[in-house]
Motif scaffolding. Structure first.
Motif, mmCIF file in Angstrom:
data_model
loop_
_atom_site.group_PDB
_atom_site.id
_atom_site.type_symbol
_atom_site.label_atom_id
_atom_site.label_comp_id
_atom_site.label_asym_id
_atom_site.label_seq_id
_atom_site.Cartn_x
_atom_site.Cartn_y
_atom_site.Cartn_z
ATOM 1 N N PRO A 12 0.401 -1.253 -0.302
ATOM 2 C CA PRO A 12 -0.018 0.164 0.287
ATOM 3 C C PRO A 12 0.669 1.428 0.192
ATOM 4 O O PRO A 12 0.314 2.268 -0.391
ATOM 5 N N MET A 38 0.671 4.446 -2.858
ATOM 6 C CA MET A 38 0.453 5.376 -2.494
ATOM 7 C C MET A 38 1.624 6.355 -3.069
ATOM 8 O O MET A 38 0.889 7.595 -3.378
ATOM 9 N N LYS A 39 2.159 5.944 -3.115
ATOM 10 C CA LYS A 39 3.250 6.811 -3.105
ATOM 11 C C LYS A 39 3.547 7.035 -4.867
ATOM 12 O O LYS A 39 3.819 8.089 -5.706
ATOM 13 N N CYS A 48 -1.715 6.484 -6.373
ATOM 14 C CA CYS A 48 -2.544 5.525 -6.884
ATOM 15 C C CYS A 48 -4.111 5.590 -5.225
ATOM 16 O O CYS A 48 -3.730 6.510 -4.148
ATOM 17 N N ILE A 49 -5.252 5.958 -5.460
ATOM 18 C CA ILE A 49 -6.315 5.283 -4.335
ATOM 19 C C ILE A 49 -6.342 4.428 -4.174
ATOM 20 O O ILE A 49 -6.186 2.980 -4.624
ATOM 21 N N THR A 50 -5.409 3.819 -2.168
ATOM 22 C CA THR A 50 -5.551 2.965 -2.168
ATOM 23 C C THR A 50 -6.564 2.401 -1.122
ATOM 24 O O THR A 50 -6.714 3.327 -0.149
ATOM 25 N N PHE A 75 -1.191 5.129 6.343
ATOM 26 C CA PHE A 75 -3.023 5.378 6.264
ATOM 27 C C PHE A 75 -3.943 6.297 6.731
ATOM 28 O O PHE A 75 -4.375 5.503 7.638
ATOM 29 N N THR A 93 -4.081 9.823 2.246
ATOM 30 C CA THR A 93 -3.686 8.267 1.086
ATOM 31 C C THR A 93 -4.460 7.372 1.291
ATOM 32 O O THR A 93 -3.989 6.284 -0.169
ATOM 33 N N GLY A 94 -5.277 6.950 1.107
ATOM 34 C CA GLY A 94 -6.022 6.427 0.799
ATOM 35 C C GLY A 94 -7.677 5.894 1.816
ATOM 36 O O GLY A 94 -7.814 6.567 2.948
#
Length: 90
Positions: free
Chosen positions: A43, A47-48, A51-53, A65, A69-70
């Motif tokens: 994850p 995130m880096k 992406c939508i995590t 998290f 970040t998601g």
């Protein structure tokens, strides 16, 4: 011969990392299903890459998290609900 095999494995690992990074850069969403993840490296890499995590934070992932970040979910039922909601947005 053993050295050649070792070098070939190392080259494959690098290619695999490059392929993974490229795939994450192209992805919009990353789904994290591992409940037992220690740090949560997949994850974090997603995130880096931007992406939508969505998924489980794991144990160590609790530190990074969050809503910026998601979308962290505590269980499978919540994960399914979050995915349905995100699908409506996209």
């Amino acid at each position: 011969m053993a050295e050649q095999k070792r070098r070939a494995r190392a080259a494959e690992a690098v290619a695999s990392h490059d392929t993974t990074r490229a795939a994450l850069r192209e992805a919009l969403i990353f789904l994290s299903f591992s409940e037992q993840e220690g740090f949560g490296l997949p994850p974090a890499e997603a995130m880096k890459a931007g992406c939508i995590t969505i998924g489980y934070a794991g144990i160590g992932g609790e530190e990074f998290f969050d809503a910026t970040t998601g979308i962290k979910v505590p269980d499978v039922a919540t994960l399914v609900d979050k995915l349905k909601n995100e699908a409506k947005v996209i």
